[in-house]
Design an enzyme around this catalytic site. Structure first.
Site, PDB file in Angstrom:
ATOM      1  NE  ARG A   6      -3.043   0.334   3.323  1.00 36.28           N
ATOM      2  CZ  ARG A   6      -4.235   0.866   3.160  1.00 36.28           C
ATOM      3  NH1 ARG A   6      -5.132   0.268   2.410  1.00 36.28           N
ATOM      4  NH2 ARG A   6      -4.559   2.008   3.745  1.00 36.28           N
ATOM      5  NE  ARG A  13       6.066   9.158  -4.077  1.00 36.74           N
ATOM      6  CZ  ARG A  13       5.388   9.505  -3.004  1.00 36.74           C
ATOM      7  NH1 ARG A  13       6.004  10.044  -1.971  1.00 36.74           N
ATOM      8  NH2 ARG A  13       4.080   9.335  -2.982  1.00 36.74           N
ATOM      9  NE  ARG A  48      -4.266  -6.532  15.510  1.00 33.92           N
ATOM     10  CZ  ARG A  48      -3.839  -6.904  16.716  1.00 33.92           C
ATOM     11  NH1 ARG A  48      -4.341  -7.970  17.320  1.00 33.92           N
ATOM     12  NH2 ARG A  48      -2.915  -6.189  17.341  1.00 33.92           N
ATOM     13  NE  ARG A 108      -2.658   5.172  12.435  1.00 35.69           N
ATOM     14  CZ  ARG A 108      -3.036   4.721  11.254  1.00 35.69           C
ATOM     15  NH1 ARG A 108      -2.307   4.962  10.187  1.00 35.69           N
ATOM     16  NH2 ARG A 108      -4.156   4.047  11.114  1.00 35.69           N
ATOM     17  CD  GLU A 130      -4.939   4.400  14.878  1.00 30.61           C
ATOM     18  OE1 GLU A 130      -5.034   5.596  14.533  1.00 30.61           O
ATOM     19  OE2 GLU A 130      -4.747   3.472  14.065  1.00 30.61           O
ATOM     20  CE1 TYR A 176      -6.229  -1.051   5.523  1.00 29.88           C
ATOM     21  CE2 TYR A 176      -4.555  -2.724   5.184  1.00 29.88           C
ATOM     22  CZ  TYR A 176      -4.939  -1.518   5.709  1.00 29.88           C
ATOM     23  OH  TYR A 176      -4.024  -0.766   6.413  1.00 29.88           O
ATOM     24  CG  ASP A 185      -7.576   3.342   1.656  1.00 33.13           C
ATOM     25  OD1 ASP A 185      -7.617   3.169   2.886  1.00 33.13           O
ATOM     26  OD2 ASP A 185      -6.522   3.302   1.005  1.00 33.13           O
TER      27      ASP A 185
HETATM   28  P1  FAD Z   1     -18.029   1.718   8.465  1.00 33.84           P
HETATM   29  O1  FAD Z   1     -17.478   3.088   8.486  1.00 33.84           O
HETATM   30  O2  FAD Z   1     -17.473   0.712   9.431  1.00 33.84           O
HETATM   31  O3  FAD Z   1     -19.601   1.826   8.674  1.00 33.84           O
HETATM   32  C1  FAD Z   1     -20.412   0.737   9.044  1.00 33.84           C
HETATM   33  C2  FAD Z   1     -21.544   1.290   9.907  1.00 33.84           C
HETATM   34  O4  FAD Z   1     -22.500   0.257  10.119  1.00 33.84           O
HETATM   35  C3  FAD Z   1     -21.067   1.753  11.294  1.00 33.84           C
HETATM   36  O5  FAD Z   1     -21.561   3.036  11.552  1.00 33.84           O
HETATM   37  C4  FAD Z   1     -21.664   0.703  12.236  1.00 33.84           C
HETATM   38  O6  FAD Z   1     -21.990   1.243  13.500  1.00 33.84           O
HETATM   39  C5  FAD Z   1     -22.924   0.298  11.465  1.00 33.84           C
HETATM   40  N1  FAD Z   1     -23.408  -1.048  11.791  1.00 33.84           N
HETATM   41  C6  FAD Z   1     -22.705  -2.213  11.752  1.00 33.84           C
HETATM   42  N2  FAD Z   1     -23.492  -3.247  12.120  1.00 33.84           N
HETATM   43  C7  FAD Z   1     -24.707  -2.727  12.389  1.00 33.84           C
HETATM   44  C8  FAD Z   1     -25.937  -3.286  12.831  1.00 33.84           C
HETATM   45  N3  FAD Z   1     -26.058  -4.599  13.084  1.00 33.84           N
HETATM   46  N4  FAD Z   1     -27.000  -2.464  13.025  1.00 33.84           N
HETATM   47  C9  FAD Z   1     -26.890  -1.136  12.788  1.00 33.84           C
HETATM   48  N5  FAD Z   1     -25.756  -0.549  12.379  1.00 33.84           N
HETATM   49  C10 FAD Z   1     -24.677  -1.333  12.181  1.00 33.84           C
HETATM   50  N6  FAD Z   1      -9.578   5.294   4.447  1.00 33.84           N
HETATM   51  C11 FAD Z   1      -8.999   6.258   3.692  1.00 33.84           C
HETATM   52  O7  FAD Z   1      -9.354   6.416   2.516  1.00 33.84           O
HETATM   53  N7  FAD Z   1      -8.027   7.087   4.209  1.00 33.84           N
HETATM   54  C12 FAD Z   1      -7.604   6.985   5.507  1.00 33.84           C
HETATM   55  O8  FAD Z   1      -6.737   7.749   5.934  1.00 33.84           O
HETATM   56  C13 FAD Z   1      -8.195   5.969   6.324  1.00 33.84           C
HETATM   57  N8  FAD Z   1      -7.804   5.827   7.596  1.00 33.84           N
HETATM   58  C14 FAD Z   1      -8.393   4.855   8.372  1.00 33.84           C
HETATM   59  C15 FAD Z   1      -7.973   4.749   9.702  1.00 33.84           C
HETATM   60  C16 FAD Z   1      -8.550   3.797  10.523  1.00 33.84           C
HETATM   61  C17 FAD Z   1      -8.102   3.680  11.957  1.00 33.84           C
HETATM   62  C18 FAD Z   1      -9.558   2.913   9.999  1.00 33.84           C
HETATM   63  C19 FAD Z   1     -10.178   1.864  10.885  1.00 33.84           C
HETATM   64  C20 FAD Z   1      -9.973   3.032   8.686  1.00 33.84           C
HETATM   65  C21 FAD Z   1      -9.395   3.993   7.858  1.00 33.84           C
HETATM   66  N9  FAD Z   1      -9.797   4.164   6.528  1.00 33.84           N
HETATM   67  C22 FAD Z   1      -9.204   5.126   5.748  1.00 33.84           C
HETATM   68  C23 FAD Z   1     -10.842   3.304   5.921  1.00 33.84           C
HETATM   69  C24 FAD Z   1     -12.246   3.926   6.034  1.00 33.84           C
HETATM   70  O9  FAD Z   1     -12.560   4.117   7.401  1.00 33.84           O
HETATM   71  C25 FAD Z   1     -13.247   2.963   5.399  1.00 33.84           C
HETATM   72  O10 FAD Z   1     -12.919   2.701   4.059  1.00 33.84           O
HETATM   73  C26 FAD Z   1     -14.696   3.476   5.405  1.00 33.84           C
HETATM   74  O11 FAD Z   1     -15.002   4.255   6.507  1.00 33.84           O
HETATM   75  C27 FAD Z   1     -15.602   2.259   5.376  1.00 33.84           C
HETATM   76  O12 FAD Z   1     -16.958   2.641   5.301  1.00 33.84           O
HETATM   77  P2  FAD Z   1     -18.086   1.538   5.527  1.00 33.84           P
HETATM   78  O13 FAD Z   1     -19.383   2.223   5.358  1.00 33.84           O
HETATM   79  O14 FAD Z   1     -17.793   0.345   4.723  1.00 33.84           O
HETATM   80  O15 FAD Z   1     -17.885   1.027   7.051  1.00 33.84           O
HETATM   81  N1  UDP Z   2       3.554   0.337   8.077  1.00 33.27           N
HETATM   82  C1  UDP Z   2       4.758   0.192   8.730  1.00 33.27           C
HETATM   83  N2  UDP Z   2       5.339   1.283   9.295  1.00 33.27           N
HETATM   84  C2  UDP Z   2       4.775   2.502   9.249  1.00 33.27           C
HETATM   85  C3  UDP Z   2       3.551   2.656   8.572  1.00 33.27           C
HETATM   86  C4  UDP Z   2       2.964   1.547   8.007  1.00 33.27           C
HETATM   87  O1  UDP Z   2       5.283  -0.911   8.807  1.00 33.27           O
HETATM   88  O2  UDP Z   2       5.347   3.459   9.798  1.00 33.27           O
HETATM   89  C5  UDP Z   2       2.934  -0.872   7.478  1.00 33.27           C
HETATM   90  C6  UDP Z   2       2.015  -1.592   8.480  1.00 33.27           C
HETATM   91  O3  UDP Z   2       2.085  -2.968   8.245  1.00 33.27           O
HETATM   92  C7  UDP Z   2       0.663  -1.049   8.101  1.00 33.27           C
HETATM   93  C8  UDP Z   2       0.781  -0.970   6.582  1.00 33.27           C
HETATM   94  O4  UDP Z   2       2.137  -0.539   6.366  1.00 33.27           O
HETATM   95  O5  UDP Z   2      -0.386  -1.901   8.548  1.00 33.27           O
HETATM   96  C9  UDP Z   2      -0.160  -0.025   5.890  1.00 33.27           C
HETATM   97  O6  UDP Z   2       0.002   1.270   6.430  1.00 33.27           O
HETATM   98  P1  UDP Z   2      -1.149   2.359   6.371  1.00 33.27           P
HETATM   99  O7  UDP Z   2      -0.590   3.632   6.895  1.00 33.27           O
HETATM  100  O8  UDP Z   2      -1.717   2.357   5.002  1.00 33.27           O
HETATM  101  O9  UDP Z   2      -2.191   1.756   7.407  1.00 33.27           O
HETATM  102  P2  UDP Z   2      -3.657   2.258   7.854  1.00 33.27           P
HETATM  103  O10 UDP Z   2      -3.662   3.760   7.775  1.00 33.27           O
HETATM  104  O11 UDP Z   2      -4.618   1.580   6.939  1.00 33.27           O
HETATM  105  O12 UDP Z   2      -3.743   1.756   9.267  1.00 33.27           O
END
Ligand code: FAD
Ligand code: UDP
Length: 363
Positions: A170, A174, A247, A278, A298, A346, A348
């Site tokens: 991911r 560079r 996770r 982080r 986190e 996984y 985004d």
């Molecule tokens: P979710 O956001 O999980 O929404 C699902 C919803 O369904 C939730 O509100 C939940 O409460 C509800 N739900 C589940 N089961 C039920 C039930 N039985 N009844 C009623 N409601 C229910 N993406 C990026 O592009 N850039 C980023 O920098 C980025 N950072 C991230 C950092 C973290 C820590 C995490 C965890 C994810 C990150 N993502 C990022 C990914 C991004 O969060 C997801 O791609 C996106 O939010 C997924 O949307 P979703 O609707 O599939 O799921």
């Molecule tokens: N990763 C790492 N070191 C870092 C940042 C990321 O080893 O400083 C690895 C780690 O395995 C992580 C993956 O790269 O799960 C993807 O990173 P990303 O920042 O995309 O993770 P997310 O924001 O989805 O948690």
């Protein structure tokens, strides 16, 4: 009566709800949390937009998706340039000429390539089959040991040799001095937070909060012709084939009496012994002048029932189990499964939006 019940107000559910309403369908959104937006939810802390479920940076190469999100809310020009802290030394991410200079003192791309090439020799030309081998093949042993191994093993709770290679692919590698974490053409944060984006999508749509659909599914399913389900797929089927692994995360949020804690939005802690991965300082995503600041640490954790599932563990074993759930899902009449948890992917944000738009088109 509704045409659609949408379970979950995350990005997948909200895009579907918005698009279906545009087509004059009657939609009800059911959300088990007390707020909308799923994991992109942001809330205001005295002027600072706080990413309640961890850092969310929007990035995409798809102009249609970029125009789509910008049609709801204006985005800023934030560029993610995280730093990694290891043994009190800071390194630039993603892996680029700045990182290689900080590690080895090299100033030219050719010198960095030579070092990586020599450190890659230990693979003997073998095709990488796990995250460790993939990382060494991309950036060599030093970067792996200092910036990847510790972070990865605490993030995933598994040895890097047991994880799939795609997780590390991911990140860009560079041979230029460029600290942009993403290579996509478009990047930014909604001004005023993601909650504004979701509110705009769900404008005029009925929503029930604090309701777990699975507890009342007979009652609610009878109210609509079709259901769009965005929760965990194994939970939907009452874990009848066994649990998929995820996770989870614990977020420690601190309000601090300083205007600038770490000088950057994201700092990764790559040592294994430090329990968090982080620290994000929210005000740097969408800059504001305030006397205080808010940070979030986190802490990764293994998921078990009752915890929030954040990351699917897409290794071979889990992907095979998911396929079996997928088969059950395809036999479920009038229910569409979509999003990060229902598709066990996984994803985004931009990928979730695209998948939701394609789902509605198919419908
Ligand atoms: P979710 O956001 O999980 O929404 C699902 C919803 O369904 C939730 O509100 C939940 O409460 C509800 N739900 C589940 N089961 C039920 C039930 N039985 N009844 C009623 N409601 C229910 N993406 C990026 O592009 N850039 C980023 O920098 C980025 N950072 C991230 C950092 C973290 C820590 C995490 C965890 C994810 C990150 N993502 C990022 C990914 C991004 O969060 C997801 O791609 C996106 O939010 C997924 O949307 P979703 O609707 O599939 O799921
Ligand atoms: N990763 C790492 N070191 C870092 C940042 C990321 O080893 O400083 C690895 C780690 O395995 C992580 C993956 O790269 O799960 C993807 O990173 P990303 O920042 O995309 O993770 P997310 O924001 O989805 O948690």
């Amino acid at each position: 009566m509704y045409d659609f019940i949408i379970v979950g107000s995350g990005l997948f559910g909200s895009v579907c709800a918005h698009e279906l309403r545009k087509k004059n369908k009657k939609v009800l959104v059911i959300e088990k949390r007390s707020h909308l937006g799923g994991n992109v939810y942001t809330e205001d802390n005295k002027g600072i937009s706080v990413h309640k479920y961890g850092a969310h940076i929007f990035h995409t190469n798809n102009k249609d998706i970029w125009d789509y999100v910008n049609s709801f809310v204006e985005f800023n020009r934030f560029t993610n340039s995280p730093l990694a802290l290891h043994n009190d030394k800071l390194y630039n991410l993603p892996f680029n000429m700045n990182t290689f200079y900080q590690l080895w003192g090299v100033t030219e791309p050719g010198q960095a390539k030579k070092i990586i090439e020599s450190q890659r020799q230990e693979l003997n030309g073998k095709k990488p089959e796990n995250l460790e081998e993939q990382a060494i093949s991309l950036v060599g042993k030093d970067v792996y040991e200092i910036l990847i191994k510790g972070y990865t093993e605490k993030q995933w709770g598994r040895k890097a040799t047991e994880l799939p290679p795609f997780i590390i692919s991911r990140l860009p590698v560079r041979f230029t001095f460029d600290n942009n974490y993403f290579s996509d053409r478009y990047q930014g944060i909604p001004i005023g937070g993601y909650t504004k984006l979701i509110q705009a999508m769900l404008d005029g749509i009925d929503i029930k909060f604090n309701v777990d659909y699975l507890q009342y599914r007979d009652e609610y399913a009878g109210l609509a012709k079709k259901v769009i389900y965005t929760g965990s797929i194994d939970e939907y089927f009452d874990y009848c084939l066994g649990e998929l692994e995820y996770r989870s995360l614990n977020f420690e949020v601190l309000e601090l009496d300083t205007d600038n804690f770490q000088g950057n939005a994201v700092v990764n802690y790559t040592e294994r012994d430090i329990p968090f991965t982080r620290v994000i300082e929210h005000k740097h995503f969408d800059p504001v002048e305030t006397q205080h600041t808010v940070i979030t640490r986190e802490y990764p954790a293994e998921w078990h029932r009752g915890l929030e599932a954040y990351y699917p563990v897409n290794d071979k074993k889990n992907n095979e189990l998911y396929k079996r759930y997928r088969k059950l899902a395809s036999e479920e009449k009038n229910v569409i499964f979509g999003g990060r948890l229902a598709e066990y992917k996984y994803y985004d944000m931009h990928q979730v939006i695209l998948s939701a738009l394609q789902t509605v088109t198919k419908l």
